[in-house]
Design a protein around this motif. Structure first.
Motif, PDB file in Angstrom:
ATOM      1  N   LYS A  16      12.660  -7.193  -0.995  1.00  0.00           N
ATOM      2  CA  LYS A  16      13.864  -7.620  -1.714  1.00  0.00           C
ATOM      3  C   LYS A  16      13.624  -7.369  -3.192  1.00  0.00           C
ATOM      4  O   LYS A  16      12.613  -7.809  -3.749  1.00  0.00           O
ATOM      5  N   ILE A  17      14.533  -6.657  -3.774  1.00  0.00           N
ATOM      6  CA  ILE A  17      14.364  -6.324  -5.179  1.00  0.00           C
ATOM      7  C   ILE A  17      15.723  -6.421  -5.849  1.00  0.00           C
ATOM      8  O   ILE A  17      16.696  -5.841  -5.360  1.00  0.00           O
ATOM      9  N   ASP A  18      15.758  -7.205  -6.902  1.00  0.00           N
ATOM     10  CA  ASP A  18      17.013  -7.382  -7.643  1.00  0.00           C
ATOM     11  C   ASP A  18      18.162  -7.805  -6.713  1.00  0.00           C
ATOM     12  O   ASP A  18      19.243  -7.209  -6.716  1.00  0.00           O
ATOM     13  N   ARG A  19      17.916  -8.789  -5.874  1.00  0.00           N
ATOM     14  CA  ARG A  19      18.908  -9.402  -4.985  1.00  0.00           C
ATOM     15  C   ARG A  19      19.431  -8.445  -3.913  1.00  0.00           C
ATOM     16  O   ARG A  19      20.443  -8.673  -3.292  1.00  0.00           O
ATOM     17  N   GLN A  20      18.783  -7.332  -3.738  1.00  0.00           N
ATOM     18  CA  GLN A  20      19.183  -6.493  -2.612  1.00  0.00           C
ATOM     19  C   GLN A  20      17.954  -6.051  -1.833  1.00  0.00           C
ATOM     20  O   GLN A  20      16.880  -5.875  -2.401  1.00  0.00           O
ATOM     21  N   LYS A  21      18.178  -5.916  -0.524  1.00  0.00           N
ATOM     22  CA  LYS A  21      17.065  -5.538   0.338  1.00  0.00           C
ATOM     23  C   LYS A  21      16.986  -4.013   0.412  1.00  0.00           C
ATOM     24  O   LYS A  21      18.008  -3.347   0.538  1.00  0.00           O
ATOM     25  N   ILE A  22      15.755  -3.527   0.334  1.00  0.00           N
ATOM     26  CA  ILE A  22      15.571  -2.080   0.410  1.00  0.00           C
ATOM     27  C   ILE A  22      14.371  -1.764   1.286  1.00  0.00           C
ATOM     28  O   ILE A  22      13.485  -2.604   1.464  1.00  0.00           O
ATOM     29  N   LEU A  23      14.392  -0.556   1.836  1.00  0.00           N
ATOM     30  CA  LEU A  23      13.175  -0.028   2.468  1.00  0.00           C
ATOM     31  C   LEU A  23      12.432   0.738   1.379  1.00  0.00           C
ATOM     32  O   LEU A  23      13.036   1.527   0.647  1.00  0.00           O
ATOM     33  N   TYR A  24      11.131   0.512   1.306  1.00  0.00           N
ATOM     34  CA  TYR A  24      10.366   0.991   0.159  1.00  0.00           C
ATOM     35  C   TYR A  24       9.156   1.783   0.622  1.00  0.00           C
ATOM     36  O   TYR A  24       8.489   1.410   1.589  1.00  0.00           O
ATOM     37  N   ASN A  25       8.912   2.893  -0.034  1.00  0.00           N
ATOM     38  CA  ASN A  25       7.666   3.628   0.217  1.00  0.00           C
ATOM     39  C   ASN A  25       7.216   4.237  -1.102  1.00  0.00           C
ATOM     40  O   ASN A  25       8.033   4.553  -1.960  1.00  0.00           O
ATOM     41  N   SER A  26       5.924   4.388  -1.253  1.00  0.00           N
ATOM     42  CA  SER A  26       5.426   4.927  -2.513  1.00  0.00           C
ATOM     43  C   SER A  26       4.224   5.823  -2.273  1.00  0.00           C
ATOM     44  O   SER A  26       3.590   5.791  -1.215  1.00  0.00           O
ATOM     45  N   ALA A  27       3.968   6.661  -3.259  1.00  0.00           N
ATOM     46  CA  ALA A  27       2.779   7.511  -3.256  1.00  0.00           C
ATOM     47  C   ALA A  27       2.316   7.619  -4.701  1.00  0.00           C
ATOM     48  O   ALA A  27       3.090   7.352  -5.633  1.00  0.00           O
ATOM     49  N   PRO A  66       0.835  -1.215   0.000  1.00  0.00           N
ATOM     50  CA  PRO A  66       0.000   0.000   0.000  1.00  0.00           C
ATOM     51  C   PRO A  66       0.867   1.262   0.000  1.00  0.00           C
ATOM     52  O   PRO A  66       1.991   1.251   0.496  1.00  0.00           O
ATOM     53  N   ASP A  67       0.303   2.320  -0.557  1.00  0.00           N
ATOM     54  CA  ASP A  67       1.023   3.594  -0.562  1.00  0.00           C
ATOM     55  C   ASP A  67       1.211   4.110   0.863  1.00  0.00           C
ATOM     56  O   ASP A  67       0.383   3.858   1.744  1.00  0.00           O
ATOM     57  N   ASP A  68       2.299   4.839   1.049  1.00  0.00           N
ATOM     58  CA  ASP A  68       2.633   5.481   2.324  1.00  0.00           C
ATOM     59  C   ASP A  68       2.759   4.482   3.476  1.00  0.00           C
ATOM     60  O   ASP A  68       2.495   4.812   4.628  1.00  0.00           O
ATOM     61  N   VAL A  69       3.115   3.251   3.136  1.00  0.00           N
ATOM     62  CA  VAL A  69       3.416   2.252   4.166  1.00  0.00           C
ATOM     63  C   VAL A  69       4.828   1.744   3.870  1.00  0.00           C
ATOM     64  O   VAL A  69       5.068   1.116   2.845  1.00  0.00           O
ATOM     65  N   VAL A  70       5.747   2.063   4.765  1.00  0.00           N
ATOM     66  CA  VAL A  70       7.151   1.705   4.509  1.00  0.00           C
ATOM     67  C   VAL A  70       7.346   0.219   4.802  1.00  0.00           C
ATOM     68  O   VAL A  70       6.969  -0.267   5.870  1.00  0.00           O
TER      69      VAL A  70
END
Lengths: 466, 412
Positions: A140-151, A132-136
């Motif tokens: 795992k994306i392309d073999r690396q872990k990331i913190l993700y947020n979107s709007a 969901p948007d605005d939920v951090v």
């Protein structure tokens, strides 16, 4: 020394040990407790950054959108595209202000319209995760872990994506860990160095002084070690000082006693020698009174020689420093000189005496002197009857195993019948040699075919030497 | 018969010259006298109040916003007179009640123009009335700065004397749609009255929803009094992923919100025209007001950074003993626009004032004022408010927001 000890002790006790302890505890706490806390802290900070980044992205889209509205240009495709590009620039500029946050503008079709994330450059495809948007979230994306947020900005149908690679979150913690480790190593090194210095000053140096003092004590010096310490080493030093003092006193008493005994011993030897000389003088007087009895005269003279040899031992003893050992070579030389002065009879007889400086005690010196007295007297009286010259050679050697070998020889006429020392001897001289040899537990070898040759091998335990 | 000087005797000629001299002297004196009188007359007329007329729906269905507009006009006149008036003349405002009817409003404006021959006119409230009276004011050549109407039809007629202060009705729900789109809602249902303003608002919302990729689930048009709000709501397919837009005047809006409160299924977000901006909205609706969004031309928020806004809010509170709504602010802003055009041109000629307003790009207490060549407002964008915890909060645009928007589908 006192001040140095105090300083080193104070540094060690009150600064370095607490610092080192604190550093070690910190390192352990950091690894066990604080690392997760820091990771959590940086994650929360990144989460806030991500929320802020997407909010700013939305605001920048909104500003450009409102500008379009104000100008009534929302239906102008060219202006729309211009303002959209302006919005994308605004989104990517967020990365310049928040370096750890990468920004992407992703169209609804999944095409990346703008990006600062090297893994997904502009024009690439980005599959939006089901988050969901605005939920951090951590994904795992392309073999690396990331913190993700979107709007999502509906007018341009663009997804504003903000990501923080987890390696950026753990990097500061790793840096802190490395820094702490480095500090720990540095502190440990300093602590070790200080420990060594402290040990050197507090333990090694005092112990060295103790060792030096004990060596000096063993050499007869009795030093006093200065120390104000109250610890174990201080107690040892104090005990050694007491011991040294006591030994010094004992040593002085012993020296006094030895000096007294030496004087006494010297006096005894002197008196014995004098008494023996008196006996020799008496025998000479008696010998002089025996006018017609040559044999008796000879007997008395022989006794004089023998007693002189014994007196000579005492003379050598009281002249020596130890009063127990005499120089054998010098002793033999004195006996030979005395006998040559009496029995040489104007003949040219060489005496050769060779031997190292060998010191033997009274119990060996006396039989050796008596044996040599008999041998030299016999050679001077009987070995050269028709000769005006000859040679007597006495060699004293100390063998490797410690045995003493006394070799006596002359180049005289020898004797026809070689005596057998395993049976009782007929003459007093040979009897004395036989008896004294047995007394010394010596092996006697004799050869009389070409002159006179006798070897006396005295075992080590019989020499009285140590 | 023709005479020449040679034919006249010297005495007669001298008399004639004296007579001529006297005549010329008298004529000069009379001319000077007349000039003095004229000058005196002009000086006397400059001290007269500038007479301004307006019709407002002080009673009837539009009374609530119209009364706010009335106080906004009155405060503007009071503040202007306190500062010395315009062109050195005080303002004199006459407001008559049109009872929310077009006919009465038309009669009143004819009265002001033809009988009173007022210097200036102020606009009525509401798109229908404004549409009707602007026919009269346009013909008479009177400038009308509309502080209470935003229907697009007003500016689709290529009139030259009517100007908008508001953003037009078709743009009311842009911000609302933007927010629901951001919040993941992809459907919207629109319920609207069948009158020009609300049709404009509903059609505008539908058009912008399409631009933003939001599907129009339903559009239900109704005539006030024909069907009950409950019956109309039963036709609506509500879900928490669907936003609901009401385009109504307050009298119809309140029953709808009360009826909605009893529905088993609630929409993800509710937006409504006009009524939510009133300060007493929550008090009148109690719990039914909670969470309702409303487009607003302006809000009495002291953090809004326009020149004079803070002073206006405090002056209005002292004057009317209630906080101002955007209608009051717009009325004051319309007065500011009119005053600036008069000060800029030093004229009360409505044609001169019209030309000045067309080229004007200024900031009033409610924000930017700039019109296109039809007089439609293009410089001003509406803001969006939401009732949260019984209080009105600005939730859009981001730069002005006082709180984050809240939605039924999930809290943001």
């Amino acid at each position: 020394m006192q001040l140095r000890n105090l300083i080193s002790k104070s540094i060690f006790m009150y600064i370095l040990i607490p610092v080192a302890g604190a550093a070690i505890v910190s390192a352990l706490l950091f690894n066990l407790l604080l690392t997760p806390v820091f990771i959590d802290y940086f994650t929360r900070m990144s989460t806030e950054d991500l929320k802020l980044a997407t909010a700013i992205g939305l605001e920048r889209c909104e500003e450009n959108f409102l500008d379009l509205l104000s100008l009534r240009l929302s239906d102008d495709q060219m202006m729309m595209e211009t303002m959209y590009q302006e919005s994308l620039r605004g989104i990517t500029q967020i990365h310049e202000q928040m370096a750890s946050v990468h920004m992407l503008a992703v169209s609804s079709s999944g095409r990346v319209d703008a990006s600062t994330f090297p893994d997904f450059p502009t024009g690439s495809e980005f599959l939006l995760p089901d988050v969901p948007d605005d939920v951090v979230r951590e994904i795992k994306i392309d073999r690396q872990k990331i913190l993700y947020n979107s709007a999502y900005f509906p007018f341009w149908r663009v997804h504003i994506v903000a990501v923080v690679p987890l390696k950026f979150i753990s990097a500061p913690v790793q840096l802190m860990q490395q820094g702490l480790l480095l500090a720990l190593v540095a502190i440990s090194f300093i602590l070790l160095l200080t420990l060594l210095i402290t040990l050197n000053y507090a333990v090694k140096r005092p112990l060295n002084r103790v060792i030096t003092a004990t060596r000096e004590i063993s050499r007869g010096a009795f030093p006093h070690i200065e120390s104000v310490r109250k610890d174990e080493i201080g107690k040892v030093i104090s005990a050694i000082n007491v011991m040294s003092h006591q030994l010094k006193e004992n040593h002085a008493a012993l020296e006094r006693s030895i000096a007294e005994k030496n004087v006494l011993l010297q006096e005894i030897h002197h008196r014995v020698k004098n008494n023996l000389n008196v006996v020799v003088s008496l025998l000479h007087l008696q010998s002089d009174q025996v006018e017609n009895h040559q044999q008796a005269k000879e007997v008395l003279n022989s006794s004089c020689d023998r007693i002189y040899s014994m007196a000579l031992v005492h003379e050598k003893l009281y002249q020596s420093e130890s009063f127990s050992h005499i120089d054998l070579e010098a002793y033999i030389q004195s006996i030979a000189d005395q006998l040559f002065s009496i029995y040489r009879q104007n003949k040219t007889i060489d005496k050769i005496i060779r031997g190292r400086h060998i010191f033997i005690d009274l119990s060996v010196a006396m039989p050796c002197g008596l044996i040599l007295n008999e041998l030299i007297t016999n050679s001077l009286l009987h070995a050269f009857p028709n000769q005006n010259s000859g040679k007597i050679e006495i060699i004293v050697e100390e063998q490797a195993e410690g045995n003493l070998v006394l070799t006596y020889s002359d180049n005289g006429i020898g004797i026809k019948h070689e005596p057998d020392f395993s049976t009782p001897q007929k003459t007093l001289g040979l009897s004395l040699i036989h008896i004294l040899g047995q007394q010394l537990d010596a092996k006697v070898e004799l050869n009389t075919h070409h002159g006179y040759w006798l070897r006396l091998s005295i075992p080590r335990q019989g020499t009285g030497r140590q | 018969m023709h005479y020449t000087l040679a034919m006249i005797s010297p005495i007669t000629a001298r008399r004639a010259r004296v007579s001529l001299f006297l005549c010329l002297t008298i004529a000069l004196v009379l001319y000077n006298s007349s000039l003095f009188a004229a000058e005196h007359s002009t000086e006397f007329s400059d001290r007269r109040p500038i007479r301004i007329g307006a019709s407002l729906s002080l009673t009837g269905i539009y009374n609530e916003p119209a009364n706010m507009i009335k106080r906004g006009y009155e405060l503007w006149v009071q503040e202007t007179n306190r500062k010395g008036g315009l062109l050195g003349r005080p303002l004199e405002l006459q407001i008559k009640d049109d009872r929310s009817t077009i006919e009465e409003a038309q009669r009143i404006y004819r009265y002001f123009i033809e009988e009173q021959q007022v210097d200036l006119l102020l606009a009525p409230y509401g798109t229908p009335i404004t549409l009707a009276v602007s026919e009269i004011t346009e013909t008479a050549g009177y400038v009308l700065v509309s502080a209470g109407a935003s229907g697009t039809q007003i500016w689709n007629r290529e009139f030259k004397y009517i100007f908008g202060v508001y953003s037009t009705a078709d743009r009311y729900f842009i911000s609302f749609l933007d927010l629901i789109g951001r919040n993941g809602m992809d459907e919207v249902s629109i319920i609207h009255e069948n009158n020009p303003f609300n049709i404009d608002a509903a059609m505008g919302a539908a058009e912008w929803a399409k631009k933003m990729g939001i599907r129009i689930k339903q559009r239900i048009e109704f005539s006030p009094g024909k069907n009950s709000p409950k019956e109309i709501l039963q036709q609506a397919e509500l879900s928490d992923n669907t936003a609901l837009i009401f385009c109504t005047y307050p009298q119809e809006g309140y029953p709808f919100l009360r009826a909605l409160q009893g529905q088993p299924q609630q929409p993800g977000a509710v937006g409504m025209t006009i009524a939510p901006v009133h300060p007493l909205f929550a008090k009148r609706l109690q719990g039914a007001a909670e969470g309702v969004f409303g487009p607003s031309q302006w809000e009495p928020e002291e953090r809004i950074p326009y020149p004079g806004t803070r002073e206006f809010i405090s002056a209005f509170r002292r004057f009317a003993h209630v906080p101002p709504s955007y209608h009051a602010g717009s009325a004051f802003a319309a007065g500011q626009v009119l005053a600036r055009s008069i000060e800029a041109t030093a004229s009360l000629d409505n044609t001169v004032l019209r030309d000045a307003i067309f080229t004007m790009d200024t900031v009033t207490i409610i924000g930017r004022f700039k019109v296109d060549n039809s007089g439609r407002q293009i410089g001003h964008n509406p803001i969006l408010i939401q009732w949260q915890g019984g209080k009105k909060a600005i939730v859009y645009p981001s730069q002005l927001k006082t709180a984050d928007p809240q939605f039924n589908n999930r809290a943001r």
